[in-house]
Design a protein around this motif. Structure first.
Motif, short mmCIF file in Angstrom:
data_model
loop_
_atom_site.label_atom_id
_atom_site.label_comp_id
_atom_site.label_asym_id
_atom_site.label_seq_id
_atom_site.Cartn_x
_atom_site.Cartn_y
_atom_site.Cartn_z
N LYS A 71 -1.95 9.38 4.60
CA LYS A 71 -2.83 9.63 3.46
C LYS A 71 -2.47 8.69 2.31
CE LYS A 71 -4.64 13.31 0.51
NZ LYS A 71 -6.03 12.93 0.85
N SER A 72 -3.44 7.88 1.91
CA SER A 72 -3.22 6.92 0.83
C SER A 72 -3.10 7.62 -0.52
CB SER A 72 -4.38 5.91 0.77
OG SER A 72 -4.47 5.19 1.98
N SER A 73 -2.27 7.04 -1.40
CA SER A 73 -2.12 7.60 -2.74
C SER A 73 -3.38 7.40 -3.57
CB SER A 73 -0.93 6.94 -3.45
OG SER A 73 0.27 7.21 -2.77
N SER A 74 -4.10 6.32 -3.30
CA SER A 74 -5.31 6.02 -4.06
C SER A 74 -6.53 6.56 -3.33
CB SER A 74 -5.46 4.51 -4.25
OG SER A 74 -6.73 4.20 -4.80
N HIS B 230 0.85 -1.19 0.00
CA HIS B 230 0.00 0.00 0.00
C HIS B 230 0.89 1.24 0.00
CE1 HIS B 230 -3.84 2.03 0.58
NE2 HIS B 230 -3.22 2.83 1.42
N LYS B 231 0.63 2.15 -0.92
CA LYS B 231 1.46 3.34 -1.05
C LYS B 231 0.74 4.55 -0.46
CE LYS B 231 4.39 5.84 -4.30
NZ LYS B 231 4.85 5.95 -5.71
N PHE B 232 1.53 5.38 0.24
CA PHE B 232 0.99 6.59 0.86
C PHE B 232 1.60 7.82 0.20
CE2 PHE B 232 0.71 3.29 4.05
CZ PHE B 232 -0.56 3.46 4.56
N SER B 233 0.79 8.84 0.01
CA SER B 233 1.30 10.11 -0.52
C SER B 233 1.95 10.94 0.58
CB SER B 233 0.18 10.91 -1.19
OG SER B 233 -0.86 11.18 -0.26
N SER B 234 1.52 10.73 1.83
CA SER B 234 2.16 11.41 2.96
C SER B 234 1.92 10.61 4.23
CB SER B 234 1.63 12.84 3.13
OG SER B 234 0.28 12.82 3.54
N MET B 235 2.93 10.62 5.11
CA MET B 235 2.85 9.96 6.41
C MET B 235 3.45 10.93 7.43
SD MET B 235 4.24 6.27 5.05
CE MET B 235 4.24 5.46 6.64
N LEU B 236 2.60 11.50 8.27
CA LEU B 236 3.04 12.55 9.17
C LEU B 236 2.61 12.28 10.60
CD1 LEU B 236 2.27 15.95 7.35
CD2 LEU B 236 4.53 15.00 7.85
N LEU B 237 3.45 12.72 11.54
CA LEU B 237 3.05 12.82 12.94
C LEU B 237 3.03 14.31 13.28
CD1 LEU B 237 2.46 11.26 15.63
CD2 LEU B 237 4.83 11.79 16.24
#
Length: 279
Positions: A124-127, A40-47
């Motif tokens: 946030k998922s890319s799809s 699964h690809k994410f467009s952003s991963m933030l804390l």
């Protein structure tokens, strides 16, 4: 398909609670579980790290609020094993670490005024057809104040009560109250000495008065209005013996601490004062 669950786990040296002091480092992980059979690809991963002061009030049947960011930080997250933002099915650890500033208010809530410490994970998922991941947790910033360098607070303070008539309370006469110093921390005992004539001591005892340590919370409501909340946090009734009014001791409850630095927080202040009252 996508994110099945998201959790935030913090490691603390204090068993049973996720609490930290200013200057300490917060370590932990965002734990993500991916379902399905493909990566699964994410467009952003933030804390997102936020320490905020908040006030709330009602005016003309409408609720209002004001928020001041005291500390904010956005940390990119990556897989602990691959360092990527594309995650295969299964459970993954996304580690994070950041230091807290040396100066921050402690977390607290007094009526409609509060200081909160939040961690918000946003994946946030890319799809657009896949589930995103989101989780939010509240942590504590512990009260801490070192008065060793506040030399002005080590000086004694003397206050004079003038002889004046009042409709609602008794009038014992003129007396003064002296405290050994002006700064105290939670758990410490405040020593007060009342200096008066024998007649005033007798009158104070007969009126069966009390001595209170009070907390004053001032919360800004809009640009010009302020709400004051006064709360008694320690009370002593010396009793009807005149000798009991010479020296009085009040203990500051745990977790009490002033918040009076307007350069740090402009919408909330917390201060304390002592009140001697003859009933």
């Amino acid at each position: 398909m996508g994110v099945q669950s998201t959790n935030i786990v913090c490691r603390s040296d204090r068993p049973g609670e996720t609490a930290f002091r200013c200057g300490e480092t917060v370590n932990g992980s965002v734990v993500v579980t991916i379902d399905g059979h493909k990566s699964h690809k994410f467009s952003s991963m933030l804390l997102k790290v936020r320490v905020q002061a908040k006030t709330e009030w009602e005016e003309n049947d409408t609720n209002y609020s004001e928020t001041q960011d005291l500390f904010r930080l956005d940390l990119p997250l990556r897989s602990a094993t691959t360092g990527e933002t594309s995650l295969p099915p299964g459970q993954h650890q996304l580690p994070f670490s950041f230091p807290l500033p040396e100066r921050l208010p402690h977390t607290m809530k007094y009526h409609e005024a509060k200081v909160v410490f939040l961690l918000k994970a946003r994946l946030k998922s890319s799809s657009m057809w896949s589930w995103d991941g989101a989780q939010e947790v509240k942590l504590r910033i512990l009260p801490q104040r070192d008065l060793s360098q506040c030399f002005d607070l080590a000086a004694p303070l003397k206050m004079l009560r003038e002889d004046k008539w009042t409709m609602w309370n008794g009038n014992p006469g003129e007396f003064s109250v002296t405290v050994a110093k002006q700064g105290y921390v939670a758990g410490e005992t405040i020593d007060l000495w009342i200096d008066a004539s024998d007649g005033v001591y007798t009158e104070l005892a007969q009126l069966d008065g009390h001595v209170k340590l009070k907390r004053l919370v001032v919360a800004r409501e809009g640009k010009k209005n302020y709400n004051e909340e006064r709360t008694s946090i320690a009370t002593v009734k010396p009793g009807k013996a005149a000798s009991a009014w010479h020296r009085i001791q009040l203990t500051v409850p745990e977790d009490e601490i002033t918040m009076d630095d307007l350069a740090l927080c402009r919408i909330i202040s917390v201060t304390y004062y002592v009140k001697v009252k003859a009933l």
